[in-house]
Design an enzyme around this catalytic site. Structure first.
Site, PDB file in Angstrom:
ATOM      1  N   ASP A 207     -19.432   0.608   8.478  1.00  0.00           N
ATOM      2  CA  ASP A 207     -19.147   1.282   7.208  1.00  0.00           C
ATOM      3  C   ASP A 207     -19.606   2.747   7.274  1.00  0.00           C
ATOM      4  OD1 ASP A 207     -18.299   0.842   4.380  1.00  0.00           O
ATOM      5  OD2 ASP A 207     -20.349   1.436   3.928  1.00  0.00           O
ATOM      6  N   GLU A 258     -25.368  -5.277  26.206  1.00  0.00           N
ATOM      7  CA  GLU A 258     -26.358  -6.262  26.671  1.00  0.00           C
ATOM      8  C   GLU A 258     -25.765  -7.667  26.686  1.00  0.00           C
ATOM      9  OE1 GLU A 258     -29.673  -6.096  23.957  1.00  0.00           O
ATOM     10  OE2 GLU A 258     -30.141  -4.011  24.508  1.00  0.00           O
TER      11      GLU A 258
HETATM   12  C1  GLC Z   1     -16.766   2.212   2.578  1.00  0.00           C
HETATM   13  C2  GLC Z   1     -16.254   0.907   2.033  1.00  0.00           C
HETATM   14  C3  GLC Z   1     -16.165   1.008   0.546  1.00  0.00           C
HETATM   15  C4  GLC Z   1     -17.547   1.270   0.020  1.00  0.00           C
HETATM   16  C5  GLC Z   1     -18.178   2.491   0.653  1.00  0.00           C
HETATM   17  C6  GLC Z   1     -19.655   2.533   0.418  1.00  0.00           C
HETATM   18  O1  GLC Z   1     -15.890   3.258   2.364  1.00  0.00           O
HETATM   19  O2  GLC Z   1     -15.040   0.582   2.638  1.00  0.00           O
HETATM   20  O3  GLC Z   1     -15.625  -0.148  -0.028  1.00  0.00           O
HETATM   21  O4  GLC Z   1     -17.489   1.449  -1.372  1.00  0.00           O
HETATM   22  O5  GLC Z   1     -18.022   2.485   2.056  1.00  0.00           O
HETATM   23  O6  GLC Z   1     -20.307   1.555   1.164  1.00  0.00           O
END
Ligand code: GLC
Length: 547
Positions: A207, A258
């Site tokens: 993310d 790993e």
């Molecule tokens: C990313 C995710 C989204 C989320 C954001 C904060 O863009 O896809 O859904 O709100 O990160 O974590």
């Protein structure tokens, strides 16, 4: 943990078709209105029959769900609303037995304000070492926050607390940013990766992979000429694409390697980084960094032959230059579903839900054509749950059910992302369409006219969206030319037509012009997204040809 290997185990990700599951909205086995892991387990046979290689599951961790689970309060457990760790173990094992890999979501930029370390930091008070794990700062004189940085969901990126200090949250106020300059944070995430790799997950979607490192001097963001502070990711920006993110990625790559000798092979990463153009994004997929990255230029591209060709060329040139496969994606849980996007005036395709008129029949045709184009391009592809059913964005959700933090943070001016997160219609004639057991209503209401879009209804219809996806994925598996490899554009394609070959013996042609076109040379028609008109390929359609 063994998988029936159809290609060298280490390289599966270079051409994988990955299906995104948004667990809250996929399938609800316990009938409480929220999807869960046992719901996913029950639908694994459906996914195996669809013919995907892997699933990526959006965050399944304990969370107050203030940002749909991207606000994690414990990285080593399962949200009790979704199930238990034992359910996760069973899900991983059952998926593997069906030949399906499992990717999960790592949220390293921020946690939830319910994470015990953030609670401890608040309680410990100003100057305490607990606060160093996050970004606590004093404000500027006059009661101003430490910087002018904007938050992604609206408003400023700093929240003031009772003792006067401010903490940084690039997203919602409930999502405090980790301080990645702190060794304890770095070590914690090493341990989290190993925890899940040891349980058999094949990899992670990372993310906001471009945001963990911040410029420690905390300079203000440079405003636009009109004085407005935007989220423009200019070079040298204090919170995006800082060089430090690459050190973090390289460290994780070593951890993934790993596992090279384990039965599942080395583990893999896919970056979520909204960075453009492709040469910038390609820095994230250099050989010792993350394996792949979502191609959001493709997702955001209008339905226009020239624009698509440019994105395809830029992507392949830049990704191949660093030895990474290209990837293709049309929708995800953050964006307007592409059936709706493609049904709009293409200059306004990505405008917020409910703000632009949509021709859903046009969107349906284009979504089918786009699916065949996507699956014919070299590299990996992503399918967001419901893409295969041709689900549109739900643009008219009642205001009282809106759950995306964007709705609140924008002062009720932007409806947010709930319209692409409406629970999947599986079967039956009325909501919840088999999403939940026992007739309970799903957490977001489904449109009554989704009866004709259920997986059950579409399975029975040979011309359905679902059966088009199944046929395409079967042909993709059986056709040597598809997946990883190269493409060659056909020199003589008319304007508005994308036509290319893949070796050996495959041609894909997409007609984005307004008139039907004769099919280029071929031996056999493998698949078309629409019926031919007097042997010609209609507008907004794709054909797969054996040559
Ligand atoms: C990313 C995710 C989204 C989320 C954001 C904060 O863009 O896809 O859904 O709100 O990160 O974590």
């Amino acid at each position: 943990m063994s998988l029936p290997a159809t290609r060298p185990a280490d390289d599966w990700w270079r051409s994988a078709v990955v299906y995104q599951v948004y667990p809250r909205s996929f399938a609800d086995a316990d009938g409480d209105g929220t999807g869960d892991l046992n719901g996913i387990r029950a639908r694994l046979p459906y996914l195996a029959e669809l013919g995907i290689d892997a699933i990526w599951i959006s965050p399944w961790y304990p969370s107050p769900l203030l940002d749909g689970g991207y606000d994690v309060s414990d990285y080593r457990d399962i949200n009790p609303e979704f199930g238990t760790l034992a359910d996760a173990d069973a899900l991983i094992a059952e998926a593997h037995a069906l030949g399906i890999r499992i990717l999960i979501d790592l949220v390293p930029n921020h946690c939830s304000w319910e994470h015990p370390w953030f609670k401890a930091a608040l309680a410990a008070g100003k100057g305490a070492p607990e606060r160093d794990l996050f970004w606590f700062r004093d404000g500027k004189p006059g009661g101003l926050p430490p910087t002018n940085w904007p938050a992604a969901f609206g408003g400023g990126a700093w929240q003031q607390i009772d003792d006067g200090q401010w903490y940084l949250h690039l997203f919602d106020i409930s999502q405090p940013d980790w301080n990645w300059d702190h060794p304890k944070v770095i070590e914690e995430f090493d341990a989290i990766l190993r925890f899940w790799f040891d349980r058999g997950v094949d990899g992670f979607r990372i993310d906001v992979a471009d945001s963990m490192a911040k410029d420690p001097a905390l300079p203000d963001v440079v405003p636009q000429p009109n004085g407005e502070v935007t989220r423009d990711k200019y070079a040298g920006h204090p919170t995006y694409d800082q060089p430090g993110v690459h050190d973090i990625h390289r460290r994780w790559r070593e951890i993934a390697e790993e596992y090279a000798d384990s039965p599942l092979g080395p583990r893999v990463f896919v970056a979520e980084a909204w960075l453009s153009p492709a040469d910038r994004l390609a820095q994230y997929v250099r050989p010792n960094e993350l394996h792949s990255a979502f191609n959001f230029d493709a997702l955001q591209c209008p339905w226009d032959a020239e624009a698509l060709r440019e994105v395809i060329d830029h992507t392949t040139e830049n990704f191949w230059a660093v030895g990474a496969p290209a990837t293709w994606v049309l929708s995800n849980h953050d964006t307007i579903r592409h059936r709706t996007r493609y049904g709009r005036d293409q200059k306004r395709a990505s405008m917020p839900a409910g703000s632009v008129p949509t021709d859903l029949e046009l969107g349906r045709r284009r979504a089918r054509a786009a699916a065949l184009l996507e699956l014919a391009l070299p590299g990996g592809a992503y399918i967001y749950q419901g893409d295969e059913l041709g689900l549109p964005e739900v643009e008219d959700l009642p205001e009282e059910v809106l759950d995306d933090p964007v709705w609140e943070r924008s002062g009720h001016t932007v409806r947010g992302r709930d319209g692409c997160r409406v629970p999947i219609p599986w079967s039956g004639a009325e909501p919840s369409f088999g999403f939940g057991t026992g007739g309970g209503q799903p957490w977001l209401p489904q449109p009554a006219d989704w009866a004709e879009l259920t997986a059950e209804a579409q399975t029975a219809d040979p011309d359905s969206h679902l059966n088009l996806y199944k046929a395409a994925l079967r042909i993709r598996r059986e056709t040597e030319a598809l997946g990883e490899g190269r493409l060659t554009w056909d020199g003589e394609a008319p304007a508005g037509v994308l036509s290319f070959t893949r070796s050996p013996g495959f041609r894909c042609v997409t007609n984005l012009s307004e008139s039907p076109i004769p099919l280029p040379a071929h031996q056999q028609i493998l698949l078309t997204s629409e019926p031919l008109l007097d042997d010609r390929l209609p507008s907004d359609a794709t054909a797969w040809l054996a040559i």
